[in-house]
Design an enzyme around this catalytic site. Structure first.
Site, PDB file in Angstrom:
ATOM      1  N   THR A   1       0.803  -0.889  -0.108  1.00  0.00           N
ATOM      2  CA  THR A   1       0.057   0.060  -0.091  1.00  0.00           C
ATOM      3  C   THR A   1       0.876   1.186   0.084  1.00  0.00           C
ATOM      4  O   THR A   1       1.869   1.366   0.813  1.00  0.00           O
ATOM      5  CB  THR A   1      -0.972   0.083   1.316  1.00  0.00           C
ATOM      6  OG1 THR A   1      -1.769  -1.099   1.082  1.00  0.00           O
ATOM      7  CG2 THR A   1      -1.698   1.562   1.200  1.00  0.00           C
TER       8      THR A   1
ATOM      9  N   ARG B   1     -12.130  -9.524  -2.627  1.00  0.00           N
ATOM     10  CA  ARG B   1     -11.822  -9.030  -1.386  1.00  0.00           C
ATOM     11  C   ARG B   1     -11.403  -7.433  -1.415  1.00  0.00           C
ATOM     12  O   ARG B   1     -10.720  -7.086  -2.382  1.00  0.00           O
ATOM     13  CB  ARG B   1     -10.628  -9.753  -0.622  1.00  0.00           C
ATOM     14  CG  ARG B   1     -10.220  -9.117   0.775  1.00  0.00           C
ATOM     15  CD  ARG B   1      -8.956  -7.957   0.883  1.00  0.00           C
ATOM     16  NE  ARG B   1      -8.640  -7.644   2.055  1.00  0.00           N
ATOM     17  CZ  ARG B   1      -7.624  -6.817   1.964  1.00  0.00           C
ATOM     18  NH1 ARG B   1      -7.164  -6.199   1.087  1.00  0.00           N
ATOM     19  NH2 ARG B   1      -7.143  -6.476   3.123  1.00  0.00           N
TER      20      ARG B   1
ATOM     21  N   ASP C   1      -9.116  -1.845   3.439  1.00  0.00           N
ATOM     22  CA  ASP C   1      -9.432  -0.665   3.976  1.00  0.00           C
ATOM     23  C   ASP C   1      -9.227   0.448   3.098  1.00  0.00           C
ATOM     24  O   ASP C   1      -9.744   1.878   3.037  1.00  0.00           O
ATOM     25  CB  ASP C   1      -8.780  -0.474   5.259  1.00  0.00           C
ATOM     26  CG  ASP C   1      -7.211  -0.315   5.225  1.00  0.00           C
ATOM     27  OD1 ASP C   1      -6.812  -1.259   4.505  1.00  0.00           O
ATOM     28  OD2 ASP C   1      -6.500   0.567   5.421  1.00  0.00           O
TER      29      ASP C   1
ATOM     30  N   GLY D   1      -1.854  -1.589   6.211  1.00  0.00           N
ATOM     31  CA  GLY D   1      -1.532  -2.615   7.245  1.00  0.00           C
ATOM     32  C   GLY D   1      -2.714  -3.650   6.935  1.00  0.00           C
ATOM     33  O   GLY D   1      -3.227  -3.562   5.883  1.00  0.00           O
TER      34      GLY D   1
ATOM     35  N   GLY E   1      -5.835  -4.638   6.398  1.00  0.00           N
ATOM     36  CA  GLY E   1      -6.907  -3.854   6.195  1.00  0.00           C
ATOM     37  C   GLY E   1      -8.193  -4.225   6.893  1.00  0.00           C
ATOM     38  O   GLY E   1      -9.090  -3.207   7.181  1.00  0.00           O
TER      39      GLY E   1
HETATM   40  N1  ASP Z   1      -4.212  -2.031   3.836  1.00  0.00           N
HETATM   41  C1  ASP Z   1      -3.960  -2.547   2.626  1.00  0.00           C
HETATM   42  C2  ASP Z   1      -5.292  -3.890   2.582  1.00  0.00           C
HETATM   43  O1  ASP Z   1      -5.281  -4.287   3.524  1.00  0.00           O
HETATM   44  C3  ASP Z   1      -2.693  -3.500   2.698  1.00  0.00           C
HETATM   45  C4  ASP Z   1      -1.505  -2.881   3.282  1.00  0.00           C
HETATM   46  O2  ASP Z   1      -1.554  -1.814   3.787  1.00  0.00           O
HETATM   47  O3  ASP Z   1      -0.547  -3.861   3.606  1.00  0.00           O
HETATM   48  O4  ASP Z   1      -5.577  -3.761   1.400  1.00  0.00           O
END
Ligand code: ASP
Length: 319
Positions: free
Chosen positions: A187, A215, A218, A239, A241
């Site tokens: 991300t 899927r 966030d 992170g 999500g």
């Molecule tokens: N937040 C992102 C998601 O869940 C993934 C990430 O930031 O690592 O899609």
């Protein structure tokens, strides 16, 4: 040079949070990541310095990340469990609270540009999949072949994730199931404050490697992974999500500032702590209307950068 005092501007970016150990990253790799973060700061900062909008600056920074295969967004998006790259993105204007969000894209080179288009040219805020891509095409945006998003590294990562999955069957519904905490999260995001006092936030992602097809994380959910409000702050998260959605993370930072008079620092740290208690890992970048910035994370590292008070680009990776 005019003698009138100019309002403060600010720009903060992230390229994902995760397990990043100083000893384990080669000096060359570290240089590449730092250069990637600077490459994202540069176009955004140019815009802000010339009096451009926070919205344009965040979009430009995120676009630069999307074109860099090192980061999990656009070109460097991870693969879902079906071996397809499905991307999400969102952008929000703190002045008007207007926002644009897109999800499950497979053929859009710069998902953040489509999020902006949805905000500006559609009557909606969030569009997904084929409909979103058809909307892009209608507005003259070029669609790319799915092959554009292929990177050997993420393909190999998917194979490793599938192996791991076989060895540790998680209970159905376990939100940790698709999360590989030992891997770097992806991300990218940017938050900015412009000369007119306007805030904006933008986030773009390939999501999680080996996620189920369909899927949505966030990042494109306004209030979870992305939020901006001139009255408080602009936030972009990275992170696990699912946990950022459960915590309505980005909006929670704003709400604590608005209703409880917390500072940006206090509010953003409290939200990352809350996510940690829920079992989630990650971090966020945030900027408030006075230009204060905060970059909390509960992982061992987060690719991040900002422009300091002297106009110097600062890049950081580890804790
Ligand atoms: N937040 C992102 C998601 O869940 C993934 C990430 O930031 O690592 O899609």
């Amino acid at each position: 040079m005019s003698s009138a005092k100019q309002n403060k501007i600010g720009l903060v970016v992230h390229g994902g949070a995760g397990t990043m150990e100083r000893g384990k990253m080669s000096a060359e790799r570290e240089r590449e990541y730092r250069a990637g973060i600077e490459n994202a700061l540069r176009p955004g900062w140019e815009i802000l310095q010339h009096g451009g909008s926070a919205l344009d600056a965040t979009e430009a920074a995120v676009r630069a990340f999307e074109d860099n295969p090192l980061f999990n967004a656009g070109k460097g998006a991870v693969f879902n469990s079906a071996g397809v790259n499905e991307m999400d993105a969102a952008i929000m204007d703190g002045r008007t609270l207007r926002a644009g969000a897109v999800a499950n894209l497979q053929h859009i080179k710069n998902p953040i540009a489509l999020a902006r288009l949805v905000m500006e040219k559609s009557p909606h805020i969030m569009m997904a999949g084929e409909g979103a891509e058809a909307f892009a095409k209608e507005h003259g945006m070029e669609l790319v072949d799915g092959k554009y998003f292929f990177t050997q590294e993420h393909w190999d990562e998917l194979q490793r994730d599938k192996e791991k999955e076989k060895s540790k069957a998680a209970p159905a519904g376990d939100k940790k199931f698709i999360v590989a905490p030992e891997e770097g999260h992806g991300t990218v995001g940017a938050v900015a404050l412009d000369r007119n006092g306007n805030l904006a936030a933008a986030t773009s992602t390939g999501g999680k490697s080996n996620k189920l097809s369909g899927r949505i994380g966030d990042s494109p959910i306004i209030g979870a992974g992305t939020y901006a409000n001139n009255a408080t702050c602009a936030v972009s998260g990275t992170g696990d999500g699912e946990f950022f959605i459960m915590a309505t993370a980005a909006h929670d930072v704003s709400a604590m500032m608005e209703y409880r008079r917390k500072t940006l620092q206090e509010a953003s740290i409290a939200v990352i702590d809350k996510i940690g208690k829920l079992g989630g890992a990650g971090g966020m970048i945030a900027i408030d209307k006075s230009g204060n910035i905060s970059l909390p994370f509960n992982t061992s590292g987060m690719y991040r950068g900002y422009v300091d008070a002297n106009g110097k680009f600062v890049t950081e990776i580890f804790k």
